[in-house]
Design an enzyme around this catalytic site. Structure first.
Site, PDB file in Angstrom:
ATOM      1  N   ILE A  12     -50.871 -22.648 -44.180  1.00  0.00           N
ATOM      2  CA  ILE A  12     -49.968 -22.268 -45.398  1.00  0.00           C
ATOM      3  C   ILE A  12     -49.463 -23.511 -46.054  1.00  0.00           C
ATOM      4  O   ILE A  12     -49.205 -24.512 -45.532  1.00  0.00           O
ATOM      5  CB  ILE A  12     -48.571 -21.682 -44.491  1.00  0.00           C
ATOM      6  CG1 ILE A  12     -48.934 -20.700 -43.590  1.00  0.00           C
ATOM      7  CG2 ILE A  12     -47.447 -21.215 -45.514  1.00  0.00           C
ATOM      8  CD1 ILE A  12     -47.790 -20.363 -42.480  1.00  0.00           C
ATOM      9  N   THR A  38     -48.400 -26.985 -43.883  1.00  0.00           N
ATOM     10  CA  THR A  38     -48.757 -28.155 -44.718  1.00  0.00           C
ATOM     11  C   THR A  38     -47.547 -28.314 -45.730  1.00  0.00           C
ATOM     12  O   THR A  38     -46.979 -27.320 -46.078  1.00  0.00           O
ATOM     13  CB  THR A  38     -50.162 -28.167 -45.387  1.00  0.00           C
ATOM     14  OG1 THR A  38     -49.941 -27.027 -46.627  1.00  0.00           O
ATOM     15  CG2 THR A  38     -51.288 -27.658 -44.824  1.00  0.00           C
ATOM     16  N   ASP A  59     -50.994 -31.851 -50.975  1.00  0.00           N
ATOM     17  CA  ASP A  59     -50.591 -31.716 -52.167  1.00  0.00           C
ATOM     18  C   ASP A  59     -51.736 -30.983 -53.006  1.00  0.00           C
ATOM     19  O   ASP A  59     -52.620 -31.311 -53.176  1.00  0.00           O
ATOM     20  CB  ASP A  59     -50.305 -32.990 -52.845  1.00  0.00           C
ATOM     21  CG  ASP A  59     -49.673 -32.873 -54.367  1.00  0.00           C
ATOM     22  OD1 ASP A  59     -49.739 -31.751 -55.145  1.00  0.00           O
ATOM     23  OD2 ASP A  59     -49.216 -33.829 -55.009  1.00  0.00           O
ATOM     24  N   ASN A  87     -48.739 -20.467 -50.925  1.00  0.00           N
ATOM     25  CA  ASN A  87     -47.280 -20.175 -51.132  1.00  0.00           C
ATOM     26  C   ASN A  87     -46.607 -21.418 -52.067  1.00  0.00           C
ATOM     27  O   ASN A  87     -45.832 -21.040 -52.674  1.00  0.00           O
ATOM     28  CB  ASN A  87     -46.672 -20.344 -49.657  1.00  0.00           C
ATOM     29  CG  ASN A  87     -45.207 -20.325 -49.724  1.00  0.00           C
ATOM     30  OD1 ASN A  87     -44.340 -19.588 -50.187  1.00  0.00           O
ATOM     31  ND2 ASN A  87     -44.810 -21.778 -49.497  1.00  0.00           N
ATOM     32  N   TYR A 151     -43.445 -20.428 -66.136  1.00  0.00           N
ATOM     33  CA  TYR A 151     -43.622 -19.898 -64.506  1.00  0.00           C
ATOM     34  C   TYR A 151     -44.263 -18.436 -64.387  1.00  0.00           C
ATOM     35  O   TYR A 151     -45.070 -18.100 -63.811  1.00  0.00           O
ATOM     36  CB  TYR A 151     -42.226 -19.906 -63.929  1.00  0.00           C
ATOM     37  CG  TYR A 151     -41.908 -19.143 -62.351  1.00  0.00           C
ATOM     38  CD1 TYR A 151     -42.606 -19.928 -61.447  1.00  0.00           C
ATOM     39  CD2 TYR A 151     -41.570 -18.075 -62.151  1.00  0.00           C
ATOM     40  CE1 TYR A 151     -42.720 -19.387 -60.217  1.00  0.00           C
ATOM     41  CE2 TYR A 151     -41.665 -17.468 -60.909  1.00  0.00           C
ATOM     42  CZ  TYR A 151     -42.184 -18.377 -59.847  1.00  0.00           C
ATOM     43  OH  TYR A 151     -42.311 -17.685 -58.537  1.00  0.00           O
ATOM     44  N   LYS A 155     -47.877 -17.482 -62.912  1.00  0.00           N
ATOM     45  CA  LYS A 155     -47.985 -16.445 -61.903  1.00  0.00           C
ATOM     46  C   LYS A 155     -48.760 -15.273 -62.499  1.00  0.00           C
ATOM     47  O   LYS A 155     -49.815 -14.643 -61.675  1.00  0.00           O
ATOM     48  CB  LYS A 155     -46.742 -15.570 -61.295  1.00  0.00           C
ATOM     49  CG  LYS A 155     -45.796 -16.828 -60.771  1.00  0.00           C
ATOM     50  CD  LYS A 155     -46.350 -17.301 -59.477  1.00  0.00           C
ATOM     51  CE  LYS A 155     -45.666 -18.134 -58.603  1.00  0.00           C
ATOM     52  NZ  LYS A 155     -46.254 -18.607 -57.142  1.00  0.00           N
ATOM     53  N   VAL A 184     -36.364 -13.396 -52.828  1.00  0.00           N
ATOM     54  CA  VAL A 184     -36.390 -13.845 -51.440  1.00  0.00           C
ATOM     55  C   VAL A 184     -35.386 -15.137 -51.371  1.00  0.00           C
ATOM     56  O   VAL A 184     -35.514 -16.115 -52.156  1.00  0.00           O
ATOM     57  CB  VAL A 184     -37.859 -14.321 -51.013  1.00  0.00           C
ATOM     58  CG1 VAL A 184     -38.008 -14.713 -49.650  1.00  0.00           C
ATOM     59  CG2 VAL A 184     -38.526 -13.014 -51.139  1.00  0.00           C
TER      60      VAL A 184
HETATM   61  N1  NAP Z   1     -38.047 -17.026 -53.788  1.00  0.00           N
HETATM   62  C1  NAP Z   1     -38.156 -16.224 -54.334  1.00  0.00           C
HETATM   63  O1  NAP Z   1     -37.395 -15.306 -54.903  1.00  0.00           O
HETATM   64  C2  NAP Z   1     -39.476 -16.175 -55.193  1.00  0.00           C
HETATM   65  C3  NAP Z   1     -39.876 -14.766 -55.789  1.00  0.00           C
HETATM   66  C4  NAP Z   1     -41.093 -14.880 -56.449  1.00  0.00           C
HETATM   67  C5  NAP Z   1     -42.297 -15.782 -55.985  1.00  0.00           C
HETATM   68  N2  NAP Z   1     -42.022 -16.759 -55.210  1.00  0.00           N
HETATM   69  C6  NAP Z   1     -42.790 -17.857 -54.824  1.00  0.00           C
HETATM   70  O2  NAP Z   1     -42.883 -18.098 -53.405  1.00  0.00           O
HETATM   71  C7  NAP Z   1     -43.354 -19.296 -53.084  1.00  0.00           C
HETATM   72  C8  NAP Z   1     -42.390 -20.229 -52.477  1.00  0.00           C
HETATM   73  O3  NAP Z   1     -41.045 -20.193 -52.950  1.00  0.00           O
HETATM   74  P1  NAP Z   1     -39.657 -20.613 -52.387  1.00  0.00           P
HETATM   75  O4  NAP Z   1     -38.708 -19.791 -52.886  1.00  0.00           O
HETATM   76  O5  NAP Z   1     -39.821 -20.777 -50.947  1.00  0.00           O
HETATM   77  O6  NAP Z   1     -39.492 -21.951 -53.242  1.00  0.00           O
HETATM   78  P2  NAP Z   1     -39.320 -23.484 -52.351  1.00  0.00           P
HETATM   79  O7  NAP Z   1     -38.256 -23.461 -51.430  1.00  0.00           O
HETATM   80  O8  NAP Z   1     -38.823 -24.245 -53.692  1.00  0.00           O
HETATM   81  O9  NAP Z   1     -40.611 -23.931 -51.800  1.00  0.00           O
HETATM   82  C9  NAP Z   1     -41.687 -24.080 -52.836  1.00  0.00           C
HETATM   83  C10 NAP Z   1     -42.490 -25.023 -51.924  1.00  0.00           C
HETATM   84  O10 NAP Z   1     -43.617 -25.466 -52.623  1.00  0.00           O
HETATM   85  C11 NAP Z   1     -44.048 -26.868 -52.232  1.00  0.00           C
HETATM   86  N3  NAP Z   1     -44.633 -27.373 -53.406  1.00  0.00           N
HETATM   87  C12 NAP Z   1     -44.479 -27.722 -54.831  1.00  0.00           C
HETATM   88  N4  NAP Z   1     -45.260 -28.242 -55.453  1.00  0.00           N
HETATM   89  C13 NAP Z   1     -46.474 -28.291 -54.619  1.00  0.00           C
HETATM   90  C14 NAP Z   1     -47.603 -29.030 -54.395  1.00  0.00           C
HETATM   91  N5  NAP Z   1     -48.205 -29.753 -55.655  1.00  0.00           N
HETATM   92  N6  NAP Z   1     -48.040 -29.252 -53.331  1.00  0.00           N
HETATM   93  C15 NAP Z   1     -47.873 -28.553 -52.229  1.00  0.00           C
HETATM   94  N7  NAP Z   1     -46.658 -28.121 -52.007  1.00  0.00           N
HETATM   95  C16 NAP Z   1     -45.864 -27.821 -53.370  1.00  0.00           C
HETATM   96  C17 NAP Z   1     -42.635 -27.409 -52.122  1.00  0.00           C
HETATM   97  O11 NAP Z   1     -42.512 -28.570 -51.511  1.00  0.00           O
HETATM   98  P3  NAP Z   1     -41.491 -29.646 -52.082  1.00  0.00           P
HETATM   99  O12 NAP Z   1     -40.775 -29.560 -50.965  1.00  0.00           O
HETATM  100  O13 NAP Z   1     -42.421 -31.004 -51.643  1.00  0.00           O
HETATM  101  O14 NAP Z   1     -41.153 -29.743 -53.351  1.00  0.00           O
HETATM  102  C18 NAP Z   1     -42.035 -26.358 -51.193  1.00  0.00           C
HETATM  103  O15 NAP Z   1     -42.497 -26.606 -50.031  1.00  0.00           O
HETATM  104  C19 NAP Z   1     -43.495 -20.147 -54.448  1.00  0.00           C
HETATM  105  O16 NAP Z   1     -44.973 -19.897 -55.021  1.00  0.00           O
HETATM  106  C20 NAP Z   1     -42.810 -19.005 -55.610  1.00  0.00           C
HETATM  107  O17 NAP Z   1     -43.223 -19.050 -56.702  1.00  0.00           O
HETATM  108  C21 NAP Z   1     -40.516 -17.043 -54.749  1.00  0.00           C
END
Ligand code: NAP
Length: 292
Positions: A12, A38, A59, A87, A151, A155, A184
């Site tokens: 992941i 990861t 990364d 993710n 964004y 996507k 989420v």
């Molecule tokens: N939450 C929602 O409502 C929602 C809705 C639709 C889609 N999503 C998608 O779900 C996924 C997870 O989002 P989340 O809501 O859990 O957000 P989050 O809490 O900001 O988590 C994003 C994760 O991605 C990591 N990341 C960013 N750039 C990276 C890179 N270059 N290499 C490796 N890791 C990287 C971040 O790491 P750092 O801590 O190092 O920044 C963090 O662990 C994302 O793809 C997001 O677009 C979320």
């Protein structure tokens, strides 16, 4: 001597605490998977390591780090990986007329090219295991959302990439699923971003700056808990059913599936104000300023 079947494995990306990836790691672990969790900064994964998971620094924007992780996992699993969860993701809220292009490129480098890097390096392991790839997409890639053009575009591109990948992986019995994800609750979604600077004083949108900043200050209202989302994703990962190419999960996802499937784009766009609080007020303020 009996030979035991190895545990199913999952890798992941983006597992820092508070996010969806972290919740997924915990849930896969709970269901008996061998979890490779990861993140960019490995120090953030201590609690997962303490829980018995294997942690790696990845990364997704850096091909060297992706290649190293793939090699590492191949050595540890005899060249197999059952599930890959792409993710890791980044957001960027900014008017389309005010974009910082290097920031936009960085978003694509993670949300789209990062997934391409992961798939390129891990495909042989997934083929060997007849595995499953889950790409975490977003409603923002399907519905129009003002000030989220980068964004949403990243996507939408991911959804399209996944569609081709699915057909290409079919002869190898590797399943590819796009998770069209709605609300989420996560660290990323609940983060206030007042200083992201959606609207600078020079922007065309400055008359509505305050309204626009309010629109994206907290995106977690009514969101599904990350643990619940994780349970649903793990259920798909362990399912022996033939999965749908796109699975809509998270808050509002099924309603928006219905609306985007059965309404014309024009009719749907006319209802944006119902989904994005403040859009109508933003338009009124800008029109008011233009006519004064
Ligand atoms: N939450 C929602 O409502 C929602 C809705 C639709 C889609 N999503 C998608 O779900 C996924 C997870 O989002 P989340 O809501 O859990 O957000 P989050 O809490 O900001 O988590 C994003 C994760 O991605 C990591 N990341 C960013 N750039 C990276 C890179 N270059 N290499 C490796 N890791 C990287 C971040 O790491 P750092 O801590 O190092 O920044 C963090 O662990 C994302 O793809 C997001 O677009 C979320």
């Amino acid at each position: 001597m009996s030979v035991s079947t190895p545990r199913k494995s999952v890798l992941i990306t983006g597992c820092t605490p508070g996010g969806i990836g972290h919740a997924l790691a915990l849930e896969f672990h709970k269901q008996g998977f061998r979890v490779f969790a990861t993140a960019r900064r490995i120090a953030t994964l201590e609690d997962l390591r303490d829980n018995g998971m294997e942690v790696l620094a990845v990364d997704v924007a850096d091909v060297v780090s992706v290649k190293a992780a793939a090699q590492n996992v191949a050595e540890l699993t005899n060249g197999r990986l059952d599930v890959l969860i792409n993710n890791a993701g980044q957001g960027y809220n900014m008017a389309a007329t005010d974009l910082d292009i290097s920031r936009a490129q960085a978003v694509f480098d993670t949300n789209l090219f990062g997934v391409m890097r992961m798939v390129r390096e891990l495909a042989p392991l997934l083929v060997k295991a007849k595995g499953k790839i889950f790409n975490i997409g977003s409603l923002a890639g399907v519905i129009p959302v003002p000030f989220r053009s980068v964004y949403g575009a990243s996507k939408a591109a991911l959804h399209s990439y996944g569609d081709s990948l699915r057909l290409e992986m079919k002869p190898f019995d590797v399943t590819v699923v796009t998770l069209v994800t709605g609300g989420v609750f996560s660290k990323g979604a609940s983060k206030s971003r007042p200083n992201e600077g959606i609207v600078s004083p020079e922007s065309l949108y400055s008359p509505a700056a305050e309204v626009i900043h309010g629109m994206y200050a907290n995106q977690s209202d009514g969101a599904m808990p990350a643990q619940e989302y994780a349970r649903r994703v793990v259920a798909l990962a362990v399912s022996s059913r033939d999965l749908e190419p796109w699975v809509w999960e998270g808050s509002y996802a099924s309603t928006l599936w219905f609306m985007t499937t059965f309404l014309s784009k024009k009719a749907f766009e006319g209802m944006t104000g119902r989904f994005v609080k403040g859009v109508d007020e933003m338009e009124a303020r800008i029109r008011g300023k233009r006519s004064s």
